[in-house]
Scaffold this active site. Structure first.
Site, PDB file in Angstrom:
ATOM      1  N   ASN A 117      -3.342  -0.050  -6.208  1.00 46.81           N
ATOM      2  CA  ASN A 117      -3.529   1.226  -5.506  1.00 46.81           C
ATOM      3  C   ASN A 117      -3.680   2.285  -6.589  1.00 46.81           C
ATOM      4  O   ASN A 117      -2.707   2.692  -7.207  1.00 46.81           O
ATOM      5  CB  ASN A 117      -2.299   1.515  -4.623  1.00 46.81           C
ATOM      6  N   GLU A 121       3.483   8.062   0.526  1.00 45.71           N
ATOM      7  CA  GLU A 121       2.967   9.366   0.071  1.00 45.71           C
ATOM      8  C   GLU A 121       2.191  10.050   1.191  1.00 45.71           C
ATOM      9  O   GLU A 121       2.234  11.277   1.320  1.00 45.71           O
ATOM     10  CB  GLU A 121       2.112   9.172  -1.195  1.00 45.71           C
ATOM     11  N   SER A 146       7.104   0.106  -8.517  1.00 50.78           N
ATOM     12  CA  SER A 146       7.387  -0.157  -9.928  1.00 50.78           C
ATOM     13  C   SER A 146       7.267  -1.634 -10.310  1.00 50.78           C
ATOM     14  O   SER A 146       8.058  -2.139 -11.102  1.00 50.78           O
ATOM     15  CB  SER A 146       8.765   0.396 -10.310  1.00 50.78           C
ATOM     16  N   HIS A 172       1.065   4.607   3.786  1.00 50.92           N
ATOM     17  CA  HIS A 172       1.741   4.699   2.488  1.00 50.92           C
ATOM     18  C   HIS A 172       2.759   5.842   2.544  1.00 50.92           C
ATOM     19  O   HIS A 172       2.509   6.876   3.177  1.00 50.92           O
ATOM     20  CB  HIS A 172       0.709   4.955   1.379  1.00 50.92           C
TER      21      HIS A 172
END
Ligand code: 13P
Length: 251
Positions: A9, A97, A212, A95
């Site tokens: 992404n 965000e 991460s 997502h």
């Protein structure tokens, strides 16, 4: 056999020159890996050039957002059929965000998921809890609600044409990865929730972990029985890191 997948992404990163370098490096190294799928989800304006670069390869591509509407007076929006015009396989929906920075609620996410599938795209549906929710012990409740919001309107059969990504919000872009066991627990919870509704779809469902994922932690995450690959942010922009993560899945 469940699809094993690593999807990058890119978020709002890249430019034509950098993208070309990144894709050249990825294509060269990933072309020989056969027992998993690899994808990049790129910003809208780069879809035509990414399509040209990846069409002759085994790497597939997609977008990071889609309108819930089919067409009409929706200035600035991009429809699912437009993504189809550029050969997208995937589109990320929900997502964190988009949820937290752009106000997308569970209802909107469900509409986007449906719009994507209607156009023949495979949604990568993201779910995940915030740190506060984890600390309050409500992780499973949150994930259940996020999934139910989609399944209640789209039906459990739709999950057979989707990928789910578990992305704990506290692990995204923070360098703080969920431990393999923490991730596995939530993945198993997701799969068992689907299994209660349709055992075959649950077995075939690809559930990605995101947050991460790096070259040095991918192998241990991918070794867990319910983790079928990763949705990779920062590390997908660095060719060597992304390639190493893809190799970790393909091994
Ligand atoms: P990072 O890999 O940068 O933490 O981002 C994860 C993510 O949000 C993928 O969608």
């Amino acid at each position: 056999m469940r699809r094993k997948l690593v999807a990058g992404n890119w978020k709002m990163h890249g430019n034509l020159v950098e993208n070309e370098q990144l894709l050249n490096a990825i294509v060269t190294s990933l072309d020989e890996l056969r027992n998993a799928q690899f994808a990049v989800c790129v910003p809208f304006p780069y879809l035509p050039s990414v399509q040209s670069a990846l069409k002759p390869t085994n790497i597939i591509w997609g977008a990071q957002n889609v309108s819930q509407y089919e067409k009409g007076a929706y200035t600035g929006e991009v429809s699912a059929s437009m993504l189809n015009d550029f050969g997208c396989t995937f589109v990320i929906v929900g997502h964190s965000e988009r949820r937290s920075l752009f106000g997308e609620d569970n209802h909107t996410v469900a509409q986007k998921y449906i719009a994507a599938q209607r156009a023949g795209l495979m949604p990568i549906l993201c779910v995940g809890e915030t740190l506060e929710q984890r600390e309050a012990g409500t992780t499973e409740q949150i994930i259940k609600e996020q999934l139910a919001a989609v399944i209640n309107v789209a039906g459990v059969e739709s999950v057979g044409k989707a990928v789910i990504a578990y992305e704990p919000v506290w692990a995204i872009g923070t360098g703080k990865t969920a431990s393999p066991q923490q991730a596995q627990d939530v993945h198993a919870f997701i799969r068992s929730g689907i299994e209660a509704q349709n055992i075959n779809i649950a077995r075939e469902l690809t559930i990605l972990y995101g947050g991460s994922v790096k070259a040095n932690n991918a192998s241990e995450l991918f070794a867990m029985p319910d983790i079928d690959g990763g949705l990779i942010g920062g590390a997908s922009l660095i060719a060597d890191d992304f390639i190493a993560i893809c190799r970790a899945l393909s091994n």
